[in-house]
Enzyme design. Structure first.
Site, short mmCIF file in Angstrom:
data_model
loop_
_atom_site.label_atom_id
_atom_site.label_comp_id
_atom_site.label_asym_id
_atom_site.label_seq_id
_atom_site.Cartn_x
_atom_site.Cartn_y
_atom_site.Cartn_z
N THR B 23 43.32 37.03 42.91
CA THR B 23 43.51 38.41 42.51
C THR B 23 42.54 38.70 41.38
O THR B 23 42.53 38.00 40.38
CB THR B 23 44.94 38.63 41.97
OG1 THR B 23 45.86 38.19 42.94
CG2 THR B 23 45.17 40.08 41.66
N LEU B 24 41.71 39.70 41.55
CA LEU B 24 40.71 39.98 40.54
C LEU B 24 41.23 40.92 39.46
O LEU B 24 41.03 40.67 38.29
CB LEU B 24 39.47 40.58 41.19
CG LEU B 24 38.69 39.62 42.08
CD1 LEU B 24 37.60 40.36 42.84
CD2 LEU B 24 38.07 38.50 41.26
#
Lengths: 233, 245
Positions: B23-24
């Protein structure tokens, strides 16, 4: 200023979904852009999932198409197994499942709207990231930035079908006026217990906004109509 | 491949590596949660906002949910991850009920489960982008704990997430004491929420306060707080110094 015809197809877009007393009205513009070029000026961004559930697509054209294709496929099987029409909530959850589990790769915001016999007309917003939010009305796409204030003021509970559709058309039309990534025609889909109605509003059927002029065939018509002494050019 | 540990500064992580396994950054986020122990159990407050970057996009999001019979979970951070955590907990509670042995998951167990989930995701560089507050009462004992997205987990008499860490905790450190009445507890939380409303850009004026006691969980209806703007100094602040603010 570069055209960049290799840019991914994106639907800048304005999408809207509104519940009313008896069903839902979905609305969208019709512009699909590739960078600065308008690849399709008459797209249909309101896509059918089942007989009673439709989805408004925004963001990447490819991502939104493939997600809705998968969900249509899943819902088709689900309907066969269930023996009756799928509910709007189930449709929204299937979209959520794909959107959430592929959040790193997808860039699409969707509005799911439909009618089922258990809950009536329902609208679910599914923005980037895969959050699901059930709302009385939802807006999405780049053009929606210009509509937050409009809806804060204009939205009312328990509208009639006609009021709801007028609101949707007005909203999309206002967004088209200010968002370069939205344009073309306004398409609406009305879903209720009786079924589905598709409508189409080309530019000339819409109200004119600030600084917009009545479209003409030619300057010549204006000059000729101006009176016996047209201005010397 | 360069590795960068995601840091919870609310904005995007510093790396641009296209690694599809992590997850950025968060998209739709909830702001602070504030919670305190009081005489009969735990009180928790949150607003109902879901921000989309700087836009206050959603104004009806419930960020506090009852878990089983004895616990209340509040979440700040990415709402889609919170919704996923609720699904995990649904499964946990379902399996717990299936034992049909008269026992039920208490807040301590739920907190421990969440800590394991959050820490394990952090180790895989794919965190659930939330800070969670878990409060509950079982067998007369009150419990209040917190887990962050990197798996840091602890219990305390009063907790706050996000901006609340900076604005609410000092107030709580000063004014919290054991055996607060319900009224005093609510007023204390409202004091914190009002400060957050003044000073947190992502706060909205629509909040809920949840109470959990031995009897169970109740989440209040949404309501708004009055705010005060009538300080004389606010009236004409640049009178003596045009152009200042």
């Amino acid at each position: 200023m570069d055209l960049n015809l290799d840019a991914p197809h994106s639907m800048g877009t304005t999408i809207v979904g509104v519940t009313y007393n008896g069903g839902v009205v979905l609305g969208a513009d019709s512009r699909t852009s590739t960078g600065m070029y308008v690849a399709n000026r008459a797209s249909d961004k309101i896509t059918q999932l089942t007989d009673n559930v439709y989805v408004c697509r925004s963001g990447s054209a490819a991502d939104s198409q493939v997600v809705s294709d998968y969900v249509r496929y899943f819902l088709h099987q689900h309907t066969i197994q269930l023996g009756q029409p799928a509910t709007v909530k189930v449709s929204a959850n299937l979209i959520r499942m794909l959107a959430y589990n592929n959040k790193n790769m997808l860039q699409t915001g969707l509005i799911v709207g439909g009618w089922d016999k258990y809950e009536g007309g329902k609208i679910y917003g599914i923005p980037l990231g895969g959050t699901v939010v059930e709302q009385p009305f939802a807006i999405g796409g780049s053009g929606s930035s210009y509509l937050y204030g409009f809806f804060d003021q204009a939205w009312k509970e328990n509208m009639t079908k006609e009021e709801a559709e007028q609101l949707v058309v007005k909203a999309v039309s206002l967004a088209i006026a200010r968002d370069g990534a939205s344009g073309g025609v306004v398409r609406t889909v009305i879903i209720n217990s009786e079924g589905v109605t598709r409508n189409f509003y080309p530019g000339d059927k819409l109200q004119l906004w600030h600084e917009e002029l009545e479209p003409q065939n030619s300057l010549l018509d204006i000059l000729n109509a101006a009176g016996p002494e047209p201005m010397a050019m | 491949m360069t590795f960068t540990i995601p840091i919870d500064n609310g904005d995007s992580v510093k790396t641009a590596e296209a690694d599809s396994q992590r997850t950025l950054y968060p998209y739709v986020t909830g702001t602070s949660i504030v919670a305190i122990k009081y005489k009969d159990g735990v009180l928790m407050a949150s607003d109902m906002g879901g921000s989309y970057g700087s836009t206050l996009r959603y104004k009806n999001i419930e960020r506090m949910k009852a878990i089983g019979k004895h616990s209340l979970l509040g979440a700040s951070g990415e709402i889609s991850d919170f919704q996923e955590i609720l699904r995990y907990l649904d499964e946990l509670v379902l399996n717990d009920n299936m034992w049909d042995d008269g026992n039920s998951l208490g807040p301590k167990e739920v907190h421990n489960y969440l800590t394991r989930v959050m820490y394990n995701r952090r180790n895989k560089f794919n965190p659930l982008w939330n800070t969670l507050v878990l409060g509950g009462v079982k067998n007369g004992e009150s419990y209040l704990g917190m887990v962050s997205m990197i798996g840091v987990s602890f219990e305390d008499n009063h907790v706050a997430t996000g901006f609340g860490n900076h604005l609410a905790r000092p107030i709580l450190r000063d004014e919290w004491h054991a055996d607060l009445s319900f009224e005093d507890g609510v007023k204390l939380l409202e004091k914190c929420m009002r400060v957050l409303l003044y000073r947190d850009r992502s706060a909205i004026n629509k909040l809920q306060i949840a109470k959990i006691t031995e009897e169970g969980v109740t989440v209040s209806q949404p309501y708004s707080l009055k705010t005060f703007w009538e300080f004389k100094a606010f009236n004409n602040p640049t009178a003596g110094a045009e152009g200042s603010w």
